[in-house]
Design a protein around this motif. Structure first.
Motif: not given
Length: 345
Positions: A14-27, A110-111, A156-161
């Motif tokens: 859910a947090v990743a979804g919020v981050v992705a939504a923010g990234a798409v909005a900024v993009s 997406i992230d 690396v990003a996936f591993t952190l998640v």
């Protein structure tokens, strides 16, 4: 590297979804500065091309395959903001139509596959073109390096998640080593595809490559024994005409890749699937049925078409056409909003 449902727990997803939504909005806001009447349709083409090439898994090691992620390619061709949107459109189409990548994991995908690859690749690309000679060859070389690094960066990003929200108890160190190891190999394939594609577009329409803009050094003239900058030339874009031929050629290429060449792609599991099976990351994934598992295009085949080659080819063509239509529609709307912005200000 499509993360399915069940790898990452619900709160982190859910947090990743919020981050992705923010990234798409900024993009969406940033893309207004990158898109114009010529590049908006090409951005849709880039999304469709990435979709097509992602169907072409290539072998990277015994029992393991990889495929293009596309973040570096999209960012260099149409700009980083638009690049994030291109990959987001591709992932959305894959998840909804083809049951590829979990819907609850869409934000994670997406992230990892969109934002991380674009940010890492474009930052490295811009740094390289600033220090390399200002030539087309330098642009293609920089695209190779940027794409190569972006893939293990995504691993690396996936591993952190996974370290924060993984649903299985597997040592993070083992996951990191396995993920980076295999995705360095996949990155080589990504780099070759990106370099060849960027080089091909540079050869015919360098004015349409976002990452190559402003790289041409001013012409010098000798006046009274001194070198001075020549007057700026007229804009190159109108002289080179409409990008229609490039667009048609790109669409035909994407259709051929998805509709025909994809039949010969490697059937081995991709890097994430292989690591997940070897390390036990997928232990709980079987409990989750994909929300669109009943889609008539699930698993990249057309339900009711028994011939495997025809079924996969039709699914690929439908996927390219749908991604092209949705992507182009999104980017044309973004461009129009840009054009309307000064009037509403």
């Amino acid at each position: 590297m499509h993360v399915p449902d069940g790898f990452i727990n619900a709160p982190v997803s859910a947090v990743a979804g919020v981050v992705a939504a923010g990234a798409v909005a900024v993009s969406l806001r940033g893309a207004r500065r990158e898109l114009d009447e010529r590049t908006a349709p090409l951005a849709g083409l880039v999304a469709a091309f990435v979709f097509a090439v992602q169907m072409l898994n290539f072998p990277v090691a015994a029992g393991t395959s990889g495929h293009l992620l596309g973040g570096a390619l999209a960012a260099i061709l149409v700009g980083p903001w638009t690049g994030v949107l291109c990959i987001s459109v591709v992932l959305l189409m894959q998840g909804v139509l083809f049951a590829d990548g979990g819907l609850t994991a869409l934000g994670v995908n997406i992230d990892v596959m969109g934002v991380v690859t674009v940010v890492v690749a474009y930052a490295l690309f811009r740094g390289l073109v600033l220090v390399l000679p200002r030539t087309r060859r330098s642009v293609t070389a920089a695209s190779f390096v940027a794409a190569l690094v972006s893939v293990p960066a995504a691993a690396v990003a996936f591993t952190l998640v996974y370290a924060v929200g993984g649903t299985t108890d597997v040592p993070v160190g083992k996951v990191l080593t396995a993920m980076v190891g295999v995705h360095v190999l996949i990155g080589i394939g990504e780099a070759v595809i990106t370099m060849l594609t960027v080089g091909a577009v540079l050869a015919v329409r360098p004015d349409l490559v976002h990452g190559a803009r402003g790289l041409t050094a001013p012409l010098k003239l000798r006046v009274d024994g001194e070198l001075v900058d020549a007057a700026p030339a007229a804009p190159a874009a109108p002289a080179q005409g409409s990008p229609k031929k490039l667009w048609i050629g790109g669409v035909v290429t994407a259709l051929v890749l998805a509709g025909f060449v994809s039949f010969y792609a490697s059937a081995s599991p991709d890097g994430l699937e292989k690591v997940a099976a070897d390390q036990g990351i997928d232990a709980k994934a079987e409990q989750y049925e994909h929300a669109t598992a009943d889609s008539p295009l699930a698993d990249y085949g057309v339900r009711g078409v028994d011939a495997e080659r025809l079924s996969g080819g039709l699914a690929g063509v439908i996927g390219v056409g749908t991604t092209l239509a949705v992507g182009t529609g999104v980017f044309l709307v973004v461009r129009r909003r840009r054009a309307a912005a000064p009037e509403s200000a």
